[in-house]
Design a protein around this motif. Structure first.
Motif, PDB file in Angstrom:
ATOM      1  N   UNK A 140       0.867  -1.176   0.000  1.00 50.79           N
ATOM      2  CA  UNK A 140       0.000   0.000   0.000  1.00 50.79           C
ATOM      3  C   UNK A 140       0.905   1.229   0.000  1.00 50.79           C
ATOM      4  N   UNK A 141       0.759   2.063  -1.006  1.00 52.26           N
ATOM      5  CA  UNK A 141       1.658   3.207  -1.143  1.00 52.26           C
ATOM      6  C   UNK A 141       1.063   4.503  -0.652  1.00 52.26           C
ATOM      7  N   UNK A 142      -0.130   4.464  -0.122  1.00 52.53           N
ATOM      8  CA  UNK A 142      -0.750   5.676   0.400  1.00 52.53           C
ATOM      9  C   UNK A 142      -2.244   5.524   0.476  1.00 52.53           C
ATOM     10  N   UNK A 143      -2.922   6.570   0.940  1.00 53.86           N
ATOM     11  CA  UNK A 143      -4.379   6.489   1.106  1.00 53.86           C
ATOM     12  C   UNK A 143      -5.122   6.351  -0.218  1.00 53.86           C
ATOM     13  N   UNK A 144      -4.466   6.681  -1.339  1.00 56.98           N
ATOM     14  CA  UNK A 144      -5.112   6.581  -2.649  1.00 56.98           C
ATOM     15  C   UNK A 144      -4.641   5.360  -3.429  1.00 56.98           C
ATOM     16  N   UNK A 145      -4.102   4.362  -2.735  1.00 52.05           N
ATOM     17  CA  UNK A 145      -3.561   3.176  -3.405  1.00 52.05           C
ATOM     18  C   UNK A 145      -4.657   2.267  -3.967  1.00 52.05           C
ATOM     19  N   UNK A 146      -5.854   2.351  -3.442  1.00 50.14           N
ATOM     20  CA  UNK A 146      -6.957   1.540  -3.963  1.00 50.14           C
ATOM     21  C   UNK A 146      -7.277   2.032  -5.371  1.00 50.14           C
ATOM     22  N   UNK A 147      -7.595   1.122  -6.264  1.00 50.29           N
ATOM     23  CA  UNK A 147      -7.875   1.510  -7.640  1.00 50.29           C
ATOM     24  C   UNK A 147      -9.152   0.830  -8.124  1.00 50.29           C
ATOM     25  N   UNK A 148      -9.613   1.231  -9.273  1.00 52.25           N
ATOM     26  CA  UNK A 148     -10.828   0.657  -9.847  1.00 52.25           C
ATOM     27  C   UNK A 148     -12.076   1.337  -9.318  1.00 52.25           C
ATOM     28  N   UNK A 149     -13.194   0.703  -9.630  1.00 53.84           N
ATOM     29  CA  UNK A 149     -14.491   1.277  -9.257  1.00 53.84           C
ATOM     30  C   UNK A 149     -14.659   1.407  -7.749  1.00 53.84           C
ATOM     31  N   UNK A 150     -14.083   0.490  -6.984  1.00 51.23           N
ATOM     32  CA  UNK A 150     -14.242   0.564  -5.532  1.00 51.23           C
ATOM     33  C   UNK A 150     -13.555   1.795  -4.954  1.00 51.23           C
ATOM     34  N   UNK A 151     -12.468   2.230  -5.572  1.00 52.38           N
ATOM     35  CA  UNK A 151     -11.741   3.398  -5.073  1.00 52.38           C
ATOM     36  C   UNK A 151     -12.560   4.675  -5.200  1.00 52.38           C
ATOM     37  N   UNK A 152     -13.440   4.706  -6.171  1.00 53.07           N
ATOM     38  CA  UNK A 152     -14.276   5.893  -6.381  1.00 53.07           C
ATOM     39  C   UNK A 152     -15.426   5.956  -5.381  1.00 53.07           C
ATOM     40  N   UNK A 153     -15.727   4.840  -4.747  1.00 52.17           N
ATOM     41  CA  UNK A 153     -16.838   4.770  -3.800  1.00 52.17           C
ATOM     42  C   UNK A 153     -16.367   5.247  -2.428  1.00 52.17           C
ATOM     43  N   UNK A 154     -16.766   6.438  -2.046  1.00 48.36           N
ATOM     44  CA  UNK A 154     -16.340   7.018  -0.768  1.00 48.36           C
ATOM     45  C   UNK A 154     -17.478   7.099   0.243  1.00 48.36           C
ATOM     46  N   UNK A 155     -18.646   7.527  -0.187  1.00 47.72           N
ATOM     47  CA  UNK A 155     -19.777   7.656   0.734  1.00 47.72           C
ATOM     48  C   UNK A 155     -20.473   6.304   0.885  1.00 47.72           C
ATOM     49  N   UNK A 156     -21.315   6.190   1.902  1.00 50.37           N
ATOM     50  CA  UNK A 156     -22.074   4.947   2.088  1.00 50.37           C
ATOM     51  C   UNK A 156     -22.917   4.624   0.859  1.00 50.37           C
ATOM     52  N   UNK A 157     -23.554   5.642   0.285  1.00 51.29           N
ATOM     53  CA  UNK A 157     -24.384   5.417  -0.901  1.00 51.29           C
ATOM     54  C   UNK A 157     -23.549   4.933  -2.083  1.00 51.29           C
ATOM     55  N   UNK A 158     -22.366   5.491  -2.265  1.00 50.48           N
ATOM     56  CA  UNK A 158     -21.492   5.073  -3.355  1.00 50.48           C
ATOM     57  C   UNK A 158     -20.964   3.660  -3.130  1.00 50.48           C
ATOM     58  N   UNK A 159     -20.609   3.342  -1.890  1.00 50.91           N
ATOM     59  CA  UNK A 159     -20.149   1.988  -1.572  1.00 50.91           C
ATOM     60  C   UNK A 159     -21.282   0.990  -1.790  1.00 50.91           C
ATOM     61  N   UNK A 160     -22.498   1.355  -1.367  1.00 52.49           N
ATOM     62  CA  UNK A 160     -23.660   0.485  -1.589  1.00 52.49           C
ATOM     63  C   UNK A 160     -23.863   0.224  -3.071  1.00 52.49           C
ATOM     64  N   UNK A 161     -23.790   1.263  -3.879  1.00 54.78           N
ATOM     65  CA  UNK A 161     -23.980   1.089  -5.315  1.00 54.78           C
ATOM     66  C   UNK A 161     -22.890   0.201  -5.902  1.00 54.78           C
ATOM     67  N   UNK A 162     -21.643   0.400  -5.460  1.00 49.56           N
ATOM     68  CA  UNK A 162     -20.548  -0.447  -5.942  1.00 49.56           C
ATOM     69  C   UNK A 162     -20.789  -1.909  -5.572  1.00 49.56           C
ATOM     70  N   UNK A 163     -21.246  -2.154  -4.345  1.00 47.37           N
ATOM     71  CA  UNK A 163     -21.540  -3.526  -3.913  1.00 47.37           C
ATOM     72  C   UNK A 163     -22.641  -4.120  -4.770  1.00 47.37           C
ATOM     73  N   UNK A 164     -23.721  -3.379  -4.961  1.00 43.18           N
ATOM     74  CA  UNK A 164     -24.844  -3.886  -5.767  1.00 43.18           C
ATOM     75  C   UNK A 164     -24.426  -4.145  -7.218  1.00 43.18           C
ATOM     76  N   UNK A 165     -23.530  -3.315  -7.745  1.00 41.91           N
ATOM     77  CA  UNK A 165     -23.076  -3.474  -9.131  1.00 41.91           C
ATOM     78  C   UNK A 165     -22.128  -4.657  -9.313  1.00 41.91           C
ATOM     79  N   UNK A 166     -21.391  -5.014  -8.265  1.00 38.91           N
ATOM     80  CA  UNK A 166     -20.346  -6.023  -8.427  1.00 38.91           C
ATOM     81  C   UNK A 166     -20.614  -7.341  -7.698  1.00 38.91           C
TER      82      UNK A 166
END
Length: 92
Positions: A61-87
């Motif tokens: 892990x090279x920093x707080x922005x090391x996560x990549x892909x669609x999950x990295x864009x999901x920051x809020x609960x609603x965005x994380x929920x949508x990512x979970x439902x999509x994947x």
């Protein structure tokens, strides 16, 4: 991963023939029963905290922005929920 959903879903016999496959609806992540999705959102957040704060992952892990892909864009609960439902998918 959900192994047992709060809402058990249903099985519908679509035809009277015993050789016809039934319609199986596991009803995972129903909107009217938020426990399952809230548990997964908590799990995503906990995994992020664990990976970014543990010495064992420091070489990967090279920093707080090391996560990549669609999950990295999901920051809020609603965005994380949508990512979970999509994947999310069912494994049986």
């Amino acid at each position: 991963m959900i192994t047992i959903s709060i809402d058990g879903g249903n099985i519908i016999l679509s035809y009277s023939s015993p050789f016809t496959h039934p319609i199986i609806s596991p009803n995972l992540l129903p909107s009217d029963q938020p426990f399952d999705i809230r548990t997964l959102i908590y799990g995503v957040k906990a995994a992020r905290r664990f990976v970014t704060s543990t010495e064992a992952f420091s070489d990967y892990i090279t920093g707080p922005d090391a996560e990549y892909g669609a999950s990295a864009k999901a920051k809020t609960d609603d965005e994380i929920e949508q990512w979970i439902r999509d994947t999310a998918f069912v494994v049986n």
